[in-house]
Scaffold this motif. Sequence first.
Motif, mmCIF file in Angstrom:
data_model
loop_
_atom_site.group_PDB
_atom_site.id
_atom_site.type_symbol
_atom_site.label_atom_id
_atom_site.label_comp_id
_atom_site.label_asym_id
_atom_site.label_seq_id
_atom_site.Cartn_x
_atom_site.Cartn_y
_atom_site.Cartn_z
ATOM 1 N N LEU A 211 0.842 -1.203 0.000
ATOM 2 C CA LEU A 211 0.000 0.000 0.000
ATOM 3 C C LEU A 211 0.878 1.255 0.000
ATOM 4 C CD1 LEU A 211 -2.990 0.801 0.100
ATOM 5 C CD2 LEU A 211 -2.812 0.916 2.585
ATOM 6 N N ILE A 212 1.917 1.229 0.822
ATOM 7 C CA ILE A 212 2.826 2.386 0.896
ATOM 8 C C ILE A 212 3.541 2.585 -0.448
ATOM 9 C CG2 ILE A 212 4.935 3.288 1.973
ATOM 10 C CD1 ILE A 212 4.050 1.838 4.557
ATOM 11 N N LEU A 213 4.021 1.477 -1.039
ATOM 12 C CA LEU A 213 4.749 1.592 -2.306
ATOM 13 C C LEU A 213 3.875 2.204 -3.404
ATOM 14 C CD1 LEU A 213 6.884 -1.657 -2.740
ATOM 15 C CD2 LEU A 213 7.615 0.633 -2.077
ATOM 16 N N PHE A 214 2.638 1.718 -3.534
ATOM 17 C CA PHE A 214 1.788 2.228 -4.612
ATOM 18 C C PHE A 214 1.356 3.667 -4.350
ATOM 19 C CE2 PHE A 214 1.636 -2.163 -5.939
ATOM 20 C CZ PHE A 214 1.610 -2.043 -7.321
ATOM 21 N N THR A 215 1.124 3.991 -3.063
ATOM 22 C CA THR A 215 0.789 5.376 -2.732
ATOM 23 C C THR A 215 1.950 6.291 -3.122
ATOM 24 O OG1 THR A 215 -0.504 4.549 -0.868
ATOM 25 C CG2 THR A 215 0.008 6.900 -0.881
ATOM 26 N N GLY A 216 3.162 5.836 -2.789
ATOM 27 C CA GLY A 216 4.350 6.619 -3.136
ATOM 28 C C GLY A 216 4.494 6.777 -4.639
ATOM 29 N N ALA A 217 4.234 5.697 -5.373
ATOM 30 C CA ALA A 217 4.365 5.761 -6.830
ATOM 31 C C ALA A 217 3.363 6.754 -7.412
ATOM 32 C CB ALA A 217 4.165 4.378 -7.444
#
Lengths: 328, 348
Positions: A211-217
Motif C-alpha cells: 500500500l505504501i509503495l503504490f501510494t508513493g508511486a
Amino acid sequence: MKTVFARLQSWEGFLLCALILIILVNSSLSPQFMTVSNQVNLFQLSIEKIIVALAMTFIIINAEIDLSVGSMMGLSACAFGWMFQQGMPSGAAILICLIIGAMGGALNGWFIAKVGLPSLVVTLATLIGYRGLARVLVEDRGINDFPEWFDALGQKGLLGPIPFANIAFVVLFIILYIVLQRTGFGRKTYVIGTNREMADFAGIDTARHKLILFTGAGLIAAFAGLLYAARVGAVRGDVALGFELDIITIVLLGGVSIFGGTGSLVGTLLAVMIVLNLRNGMALLNITGHIQTGVIGLLLIGSVVAPRLNLGKLLRRQTGPNMTKGKT
Amino acid sequence: MKHFTKLTMAATLLLGTAGFATAEGHSVTLETGQEVNMVLLPKFLGILVFDQANEGAQEAHAELENPGELLFIGPTPENSTAGQIEIMTTAATQGQGAVMISNNAGDQIVPSALAAQEAGTRVVTWDSPIPSGEGEDVFIAQVDFGSIGVIMADMAFSILGGEGQMAVLSATPDASNQNAWIAAMQVALEDEKYANIELVDVVYGDDQAEVSYNRALALVDQYPDLGVIMSPTTVGIQAAAKAMQDEGLCEQVKVSGLGLPSEMLSYTLNGCAPEFALWDFRDLGYLTYFTAYGLASGQLTGDIGETFSAGRMGDYTIEEDPGRPGTKRILMGPFTVYTAENVEAAAN
C-alpha cells in the motif's frame, strides 16, 4: 573487498561500460553533444519519465507492476490545468494534485494489497480510468498561460543552467537510494519481492508495505505530471500518454527483474543514462522516428535475454543487501 | 557561448540587410544559393500527405539551389508530442536555420519553439499551427478554413442538383477540425440557395476505415432517400465510396467531402464520388520551404505586409491570421475541387 574487475562483472558494470561507449561515440560524432545546454536538454526532455522510473524500481523489485503511472501523470497535469482555469491559486492546485496522486496510488495499492487482485489487472484498469478522468477534465482543448513562476520553474535554470526538475531528480534519487539500500523498509521491499508468502510467515505486514509503495508511486507520478506541465507550459488530455512503457523499459534495462527481488537504483540510473544518451546521440545525428524506437527496442530485448544466456553467469544482478542470492 | 555570440551577430547582420530588401509594396524575389540547413518536421512519419509535402519542399530546395541540407525527420505516431519537442530542441542545439513543423503538440511545443528562436532558428508552421502563436514566425495556412463550409455545401448542391438529403460521416466526435468544418457547413446551408438541401444526420467513423465503411452503409439503410454522404475526412470519404461501390449503390447515393486524389481516383472516375475537395500538400511543402528559406537566409523579415515571390506558385503576402489575432499567416489559396476532369493529373 571486491576487486575492480569483480565489480565490473556485475550487470551494473556491463551497463557502465555500455554507457561509456555510447558517450564516447556521441562525443566523437557530434560536436554539440558535450555542450552544457545539450547535456541539460538531454535530461530535461525525459526528466519526468526518469523521476517516475525511480518509483517504478521499488514496485518491480517488489514483484508488482504499475501501468497507471503515465495516466496519473496526465491526470495530475490536467487537474492542475483545470483548477488553474477555474481560478484556483496555483499553490493550492499543486497541493491538490499531489493529494490526487497519493490517493490514486493508494487506490491501486488497496485493490492489490488488501483485495488481492494482480497489479497488472488493477493498474491496467486505472491506466484507462485515470486517463479517462484527465480527458474529461481538459477534453481536446489545451490549457496554457500558467503563472510565469510556474513556467519558469519548468523551463529555466534554477542552479546556474540546471532546472528545478533535474535537481529534484538528484535529491529524490539520493533519498530513495538510502531508503532502498540502507533501511529496513528497503530490505522488506526485496524480501517481499522474492517471496511474498515467506515474508508473510516472517511476520512482515506485506499488504501495508505494498500500500505504501503504490501510494508513493502515485504521489511521485503526480509530481512528475506537474513538472511536465511546467516544462511544456501547457496541458492537454493526452499528456504523458504511453509514458509507462518507456519507464518500465528503463527499469528492466537497469537489471531489475520483472519477477521481483532483484535490481537496484544504481542499475536504473545507469539505464536512464544509457537510454537518454543513446536517444540524444541519435537525435543529433538526425536519426528519429521508427529507427530510434527500434534501436531502443533491441536494447531492451538484449537486456532481457542476456542474463538468460551464458552471459548471465558472468553478470550477476544485485540483490538485497542482506540476501545471499536472487531467485534467478 | 562563443557560438551563440556568433549567431546573434549573424542574425543582426542578416536583419540589417533584410531591411533594404523589403521595399514597401514590392515583391521580394529570393536569391538562390544561400546556404541554410532546415528541418521539415511532420506530425509523424508514414502519412502520405506529409510525404507529399516533403516532395514539394525538396522541389523548392533544388530550385533555390540551397547548398545546405533539408532534413525530413519526424516522430512515430505514438510518440508524436514528445518526439516533436525533442526534434525542435535538437534542431536548436544543432543550429538549424529553420524548422518547418506541422504542429501536433498544441501549445506544448511553445517552450522548445521559443528556445529555438532564441538560438536563431526560424520556426515556420504549416498544416497545423501553434495555437497561441508563441514561438512561431509565421503559419502557412493551406486554405481559409472559413471557406470550407461553403465548399462542402456547394459540392452537395451540385451533386444533388440543388435538392435532396445529405448526411455527414465525420471522424471522431471530438475532432476539433472536423467539428469546426461541419459547423461552418451548417452555417453555409442556412443560405437560401441551399433551402432544398436537408442535412439529416451526422455520424462518426472514428477515422477508421472499417467503422466508417459500416457507418456509411447504416446511413443508407436508415435514410432511404439519402442522396449524398459528405465526409470531411480522407479516411471517411474513401471508406464511404468503397462501401457504395461494393454494394452497388453509387447510382443512388454519391459520396463527397475532403479526399486525396490518389485514394479517390477510381471512385471519381466510376462516378461514386464525382466531386471532392482538398488542398495540394506538395504545394504546401513548396510554399513553406520558400518562406522558411527566405526567413532563415535573412531575405525576409517576416513582418505583416511583406510580399515575396514563391517560384511557380506566384506572389504571397504575410498577413495577420484572422483565426488567431496577433499571429501571422500566409494563406496558400483556395481549395482545389477534384472531378473526373482533373483528378488523374493530381493523383500521380
